[in-house]
Design an enzyme around this catalytic site. Structure first.
Site, PDB file in Angstrom:
ATOM      1  N   THR A 121      -9.374  -0.198 -19.010  1.00 40.03           N
ATOM      2  CA  THR A 121     -10.449  -0.546 -20.024  1.00 40.03           C
ATOM      3  C   THR A 121     -10.280  -2.298 -20.207  1.00 40.03           C
ATOM      4  OG1 THR A 121      -8.755  -0.583 -21.690  1.00 40.03           O
ATOM      5  CG2 THR A 121     -10.031   1.404 -21.765  1.00 40.03           C
ATOM      6  N   GLU A 157       6.639   6.052  -8.923  1.00 40.08           N
ATOM      7  CA  GLU A 157       5.145   5.595  -8.926  1.00 40.08           C
ATOM      8  C   GLU A 157       4.545   6.926  -7.678  1.00 40.08           C
ATOM      9  OE1 GLU A 157       3.822   1.854  -8.715  1.00 40.08           O
ATOM     10  OE2 GLU A 157       5.696   1.159  -9.198  1.00 40.08           O
ATOM     11  N   LEU A 165      -6.322  -5.966 -20.536  1.00 35.07           N
ATOM     12  CA  LEU A 165      -5.407  -5.786 -19.424  1.00 35.07           C
ATOM     13  C   LEU A 165      -4.405  -4.805 -19.499  1.00 35.07           C
ATOM     14  CD1 LEU A 165      -4.609  -7.063 -16.458  1.00 35.07           C
ATOM     15  CD2 LEU A 165      -3.011  -8.474 -17.979  1.00 35.07           C
ATOM     16  N   HIS A 225       0.582   0.873 -13.179  1.00 33.24           N
ATOM     17  CA  HIS A 225       1.422  -0.250 -13.656  1.00 33.24           C
ATOM     18  C   HIS A 225       2.772  -0.005 -13.755  1.00 33.24           C
ATOM     19  CE1 HIS A 225       1.878  -4.050 -15.738  1.00 33.24           C
ATOM     20  NE2 HIS A 225       2.470  -3.405 -16.495  1.00 33.24           N
ATOM     21  N   GLY A 277       0.932  -1.137  -0.206  1.00 33.76           N
ATOM     22  CA  GLY A 277       0.117  -0.023   0.057  1.00 33.76           C
ATOM     23  C   GLY A 277       1.012   1.318   0.013  1.00 33.76           C
ATOM     24  N   ARG A 302      -5.682  -7.898  -8.938  1.00 29.51           N
ATOM     25  CA  ARG A 302      -6.701  -8.985  -9.430  1.00 29.51           C
ATOM     26  C   ARG A 302      -7.159  -8.572 -10.835  1.00 29.51           C
ATOM     27  NH1 ARG A 302      -7.250 -13.597  -7.378  1.00 29.51           N
ATOM     28  NH2 ARG A 302      -9.410 -13.755  -8.316  1.00 29.51           N
ATOM     29  N   ILE A 303      -7.360  -9.336 -11.505  1.00 30.72           N
ATOM     30  CA  ILE A 303      -8.044  -8.941 -12.839  1.00 30.72           C
ATOM     31  C   ILE A 303      -9.549  -8.802 -12.813  1.00 30.72           C
ATOM     32  CG2 ILE A 303      -8.634  -9.792 -15.445  1.00 30.72           C
ATOM     33  CD1 ILE A 303      -5.965 -11.207 -15.221  1.00 30.72           C
ATOM     34  N   LEU A 304      -9.999  -7.585 -13.535  1.00 31.65           N
ATOM     35  CA  LEU A 304     -11.596  -7.324 -13.091  1.00 31.65           C
ATOM     36  C   LEU A 304     -12.336  -7.569 -14.370  1.00 31.65           C
ATOM     37  CD1 LEU A 304     -10.636  -3.765 -11.558  1.00 31.65           C
ATOM     38  CD2 LEU A 304     -11.757  -5.831 -10.352  1.00 31.65           C
TER      39      LEU A 304
HETATM   40  C1  GAR Z   1       3.160  -1.127  -7.563  1.00 30.19           C
HETATM   41  O1  GAR Z   1       4.633  -1.304  -8.193  1.00 30.19           O
HETATM   42  C2  GAR Z   1       2.411  -1.289  -8.782  1.00 30.19           C
HETATM   43  O2  GAR Z   1       2.786  -0.562  -9.820  1.00 30.19           O
HETATM   44  C3  GAR Z   1       1.991  -2.602  -8.714  1.00 30.19           C
HETATM   45  O3  GAR Z   1       2.115  -3.291  -7.580  1.00 30.19           O
HETATM   46  C4  GAR Z   1       2.980  -2.419  -6.918  1.00 30.19           C
HETATM   47  C5  GAR Z   1       2.193  -2.015  -5.627  1.00 30.19           C
HETATM   48  O4  GAR Z   1       3.018  -1.354  -4.478  1.00 30.19           O
HETATM   49  N1  GAR Z   1       0.965  -2.775  -9.557  1.00 30.19           N
HETATM   50  C6  GAR Z   1       0.898  -3.718 -10.518  1.00 30.19           C
HETATM   51  O5  GAR Z   1       1.626  -4.702 -10.603  1.00 30.19           O
HETATM   52  C7  GAR Z   1      -0.579  -3.875 -10.796  1.00 30.19           C
HETATM   53  N2  GAR Z   1      -0.372  -4.972 -12.005  1.00 30.19           N
HETATM   54  P1  GAR Z   1       2.241  -0.619  -3.267  1.00 30.19           P
HETATM   55  O6  GAR Z   1       1.431  -1.841  -2.688  1.00 30.19           O
HETATM   56  O7  GAR Z   1       3.367  -0.338  -2.466  1.00 30.19           O
HETATM   57  O8  GAR Z   1       1.669   0.543  -3.859  1.00 30.19           O
END
Ligand code: GAR
Length: 214
Positions: free
Chosen positions: A141, A174, A144, A109, A12, A91-93
């Site tokens: 969308t 991010e 994926l 992503h 998170g 999760r894939i929605l």
């Molecule tokens: C992040 O790097 C995010 O981009 C990725 O999971 C990590 C979560 O980190 N998301 C995906 O791979 C979605 N397909 P966080 O829980 O510390 O935010």
């Protein structure tokens, strides 16, 4: 005032950066809940610490995607959310869920889409020998990791990187682009046409963060 829900599966850290930006910058938005699909998600404790209500909709309690997404939809409707942020939600929605929240469902992503959709993006970027990697915030969308791009951040791939050092470099950016892009949605600045997003009143270079290189 927009009502926002943040969906997580893990630690998170993106959720936390979003909650802090929303508060510190006084957005016209309220984070109604952080919802995890796993009761063990460490991010739930982080959200509690930030004073945000938390909920668990466990995917393991559902036989299939349709039923899980229906339970999620029920909670989101009960909260009256305007915007749903996938912040490390693994999760894939279903197409039904995605269509229902079209234009108000946003994902981060860990790659420069359309490169490396799916899982293990950092290891795959290293294996491909790319010199630049990063992250993308996009509207969701049904295809994926494929919707209209709101913002991207690029980082260099350095000698000696492994998947975890590269992941850490990407995660740091991010945390900067997710709050920015969600704020544009909160402020109703995003228009989509022919699969591309325009962000009204935001210069193009605000939508790109580039760290490093020369
Ligand atoms: C992040 O790097 C995010 O981009 C990725 O999971 C990590 C979560 O980190 N998301 C995906 O791979 C979605 N397909 P966080 O829980 O510390 O935010």
């Amino acid at each position: 005032m927009k009502t926002v829900a943040i969906l997580i599966s893990g630690q998170g850290s993106n959720m936390a950066s979003l909650v802090r930006a929303c508060r510190d910058e006084h957005w016209p938005a309220r984070i109604a809940a952080v919802i995890a699909n796993r009761a063990e998600a460490a991010g739930l404790e982080v959200a509690r610490g930030l004073g945000v209500p938390v909920e668990v909709v466990a995917h393991t309690a559902h036989a299939g995607r349709e039923s899980f997404d229906a339970a999620l939809t029920e909670r989101l409707d009960a909260l009256g959310v305007d915007l749903v942020v996938l912040a490390g939600f693994m999760r894939i929605l279903t197409e039904g869920f995605v269509s229902r929240f079209a234009g108000r469902l946003v994902n981060i992503h860990p790659s420069l889409l359309p490169a490396f959709p799916g899982l293990d993006t950092h290891a795959r970027a290293l294996a491909a020998g790319v010199r630049m990697h990063g992250a993308t915030v996009h509207l969701v969308t049904p295809a994926l990791d494929h919707g209209p791009i709101l913002a991207q951040a690029a980082v260099p791939v350095l000698d000696g990187d492994d998947a975890s050092t590269l992941a850490a470099r990407v995660l740091a950016v991010e945390h900067r682009i997710l709050p920015k892009a969600v704020r544009w949605l909160v402020e109703d600045r995003v228009r989509v046409s022919e699969g591309r997003a325009e962000v009204v009143g935001v210069p193009a270079d605000e939508r790109l963060l580039w760290e490093g290189g020369r």
